[in-house]
Scaffold this motif. Structure first.
Motif, PDB file in Angstrom:
ATOM      1  N   LEU A  23       0.769  -1.163  -0.013  1.00  0.00           N
ATOM      2  CA  LEU A  23      -0.195  -0.035  -0.020  1.00  0.00           C
ATOM      3  C   LEU A  23       0.921   1.263   0.116  1.00  0.00           C
ATOM      4  N   PRO A  24       1.920   1.385   0.723  1.00  0.00           N
ATOM      5  CA  PRO A  24       2.676   2.440   0.622  1.00  0.00           C
ATOM      6  C   PRO A  24       3.423   3.085  -0.567  1.00  0.00           C
ATOM      7  N   LEU A  25       3.457   1.950  -1.452  1.00  0.00           N
ATOM      8  CA  LEU A  25       3.908   2.076  -2.780  1.00  0.00           C
ATOM      9  C   LEU A  25       3.075   2.275  -3.966  1.00  0.00           C
ATOM     10  N   ALA A  26       1.817   2.060  -3.680  1.00  0.00           N
ATOM     11  CA  ALA A  26       0.653   1.700  -4.612  1.00  0.00           C
ATOM     12  C   ALA A  26       0.453   2.874  -5.583  1.00  0.00           C
ATOM     13  N   LYS A  27       0.329   4.003  -4.966  1.00  0.00           N
ATOM     14  CA  LYS A  27      -0.056   5.234  -5.718  1.00  0.00           C
ATOM     15  C   LYS A  27       0.976   5.700  -6.597  1.00  0.00           C
ATOM     16  N   GLY A  28       2.254   5.490  -5.978  1.00  0.00           N
ATOM     17  CA  GLY A  28       3.339   6.110  -6.694  1.00  0.00           C
ATOM     18  C   GLY A  28       3.715   5.210  -7.867  1.00  0.00           C
ATOM     19  N   ASN A  29       3.584   3.851  -7.578  1.00  0.00           N
ATOM     20  CA  ASN A  29       3.898   3.091  -8.741  1.00  0.00           C
ATOM     21  C   ASN A  29       2.806   3.138  -9.823  1.00  0.00           C
ATOM     22  N   TRP A  30       1.459   3.333  -9.396  1.00  0.00           N
ATOM     23  CA  TRP A  30       0.564   3.251 -10.477  1.00  0.00           C
ATOM     24  C   TRP A  30       0.757   4.475 -11.362  1.00  0.00           C
ATOM     25  N   GLU A  31       0.988   5.391 -10.583  1.00  0.00           N
ATOM     26  CA  GLU A  31       1.235   6.828 -11.424  1.00  0.00           C
ATOM     27  C   GLU A  31       2.549   6.706 -12.327  1.00  0.00           C
ATOM     28  N   LYS A  32       3.351   6.151 -11.992  1.00  0.00           N
ATOM     29  CA  LYS A  32       4.531   5.925 -12.760  1.00  0.00           C
ATOM     30  C   LYS A  32       4.306   4.951 -14.048  1.00  0.00           C
ATOM     31  N   TRP A  33       3.546   3.780 -13.711  1.00  0.00           N
ATOM     32  CA  TRP A  33       3.273   3.139 -14.899  1.00  0.00           C
ATOM     33  C   TRP A  33       2.334   3.547 -15.788  1.00  0.00           C
ATOM     34  N   GLU A  34       1.478   4.351 -15.159  1.00  0.00           N
ATOM     35  CA  GLU A  34       0.322   5.062 -16.242  1.00  0.00           C
ATOM     36  C   GLU A  34       1.167   5.982 -17.100  1.00  0.00           C
ATOM     37  N   LYS A  35       2.406   6.681 -16.536  1.00  0.00           N
ATOM     38  CA  LYS A  35       2.841   7.709 -17.559  1.00  0.00           C
ATOM     39  C   LYS A  35       3.781   6.905 -18.299  1.00  0.00           C
ATOM     40  N   ALA A  36       4.452   5.864 -17.922  1.00  0.00           N
ATOM     41  CA  ALA A  36       5.126   5.194 -18.906  1.00  0.00           C
ATOM     42  C   ALA A  36       4.326   4.449 -19.843  1.00  0.00           C
ATOM     43  N   LEU A  37       3.237   4.186 -19.761  1.00  0.00           N
ATOM     44  CA  LEU A  37       2.375   3.593 -20.832  1.00  0.00           C
ATOM     45  C   LEU A  37       1.882   4.788 -22.014  1.00  0.00           C
ATOM     46  N   GLU A  38       1.606   5.906 -21.319  1.00  0.00           N
ATOM     47  CA  GLU A  38       1.192   7.033 -22.066  1.00  0.00           C
ATOM     48  C   GLU A  38       2.264   7.441 -23.097  1.00  0.00           C
ATOM     49  N   SER A  39       3.667   7.326 -22.569  1.00  0.00           N
ATOM     50  CA  SER A  39       4.654   7.654 -23.391  1.00  0.00           C
ATOM     51  C   SER A  39       5.335   6.386 -24.222  1.00  0.00           C
ATOM     52  N   GLN A  40       4.889   5.423 -23.948  1.00  0.00           N
ATOM     53  CA  GLN A  40       5.384   4.072 -24.709  1.00  0.00           C
ATOM     54  C   GLN A  40       4.899   4.008 -26.150  1.00  0.00           C
ATOM     55  N   GLY A  41       5.723   3.797 -26.980  1.00  0.00           N
ATOM     56  CA  GLY A  41       5.339   3.842 -28.444  1.00  0.00           C
ATOM     57  C   GLY A  41       4.575   2.234 -28.729  1.00  0.00           C
ATOM     58  N   TYR A  42       4.511   2.150 -29.980  1.00  0.00           N
ATOM     59  CA  TYR A  42       4.126   0.759 -30.560  1.00  0.00           C
ATOM     60  C   TYR A  42       5.069   0.462 -31.805  1.00  0.00           C
TER      61      TYR A  42
END
Length: 161
Positions: A57-76
Motif C-alpha cells: 500500500l505505501p508504494l501503490a499510488k506512486g507505482n501506479w502513477e509511474k506505470w500510467e505515465k510510462a504507458l502514455e509515453s510508450q510507443g508501438y
C-alpha cells in the motif's frame, strides 16, 4: 510454491517468513526489472492483507502513477515496446490483485484508517469498485454475490499465513 514451502518449512525455520518477505520487498525496488517487481508484489500478496498493508500500500499510488505515465509515453514501434507495455500491465494487475486482497479482507473502518480514499480514488478511479467487499443484511462481509462462503472458494482466506 511460496505458500507451499512456507507451510512445509515455516515451523522448522522460524525466521523463514521474515526472510522471504524481506526478499520479496527487495524485489519491488524501482531499480529492479518490471518482471521482478511483479514477482515481489505477487509473492507478498500471498501473505495476506496485513502484509499488503505494510509493504504494498505505501508504494501503490506512486507505482501506479509511474506505470500510467510510462504507458502514455510508450510507443508501438517494435516488439520491445509491446513487451514493456505487457510487463507494466502485469505489474498493474498484480497491484490491483494486492489491493483486492486488502480491501476484501479488512473492515471498512480499517480501510478508512489505512487508505487516503481521495488519493486512491484520484489514481485508481473505477478500478477500485470490483475490489470492494460487500456486506449482507447482518453486516457480514460477502463477495458481492451474497455469499460469505464464496470468499473462501476464491482463495482469499487461504492466502493468509
Amino acid at each position: 510454491i511460496i505458500q507451499l514451502k512456507m507451510n512445509s518449512f515455516g515451523d522448522q525455520y522460524t525466521a523463514l517468513k521474515a526472510r522471504v518477505i524481506k526478499t520479496l520487498c527487495e524485489a519491488m525496488s524501482p531499480d529492479k526489472p518490471l518482471s521482478t517487481q511483479y514477482g515481489g508484489m505477487a509473492g507478498l500478496s500471498l501473505f495476506g492483507p496485513k502484509t499488503v498493508d505494510a509493504f504494498i500500500l505505501p508504494l501503490a499510488k506512486g507505482n501506479w502513477e509511474k506505470w500510467e505515465k510510462a504507458l502514455e509515453s510508450q510507443g508501438y514501434n517494435n516488439s520491445a515496446d509491446f513487451e514493456r507495455r505487457f510487463e507494466i500491465q502485469q505489474c498493474q494487475h498484480a497491484l490491483l490483485n494486492a489491493l483486492g486482497i486488502f480491501m476484501r479482507n479488512v473492515s471498512l473502518k480499517e480501510q478508512a484508517e489505512r487508505l487516503r480514499a481521495d488519493a486512491f480514488v484520484d489514481v485508481f478511479g473505477e478500478k477500485l469498485i470490483p475490489l470492494q467487499a460487500t456486506f449482507d443484511d447482518e453486516g457480514a462481509m460477502t463477495d458481492g454475490a451474497g455469499s460469505s462462503d464464496s470468499l473462501m472458494s476464491l482463495g482469499y482466506s487461504s492466502c493468509i499465513l
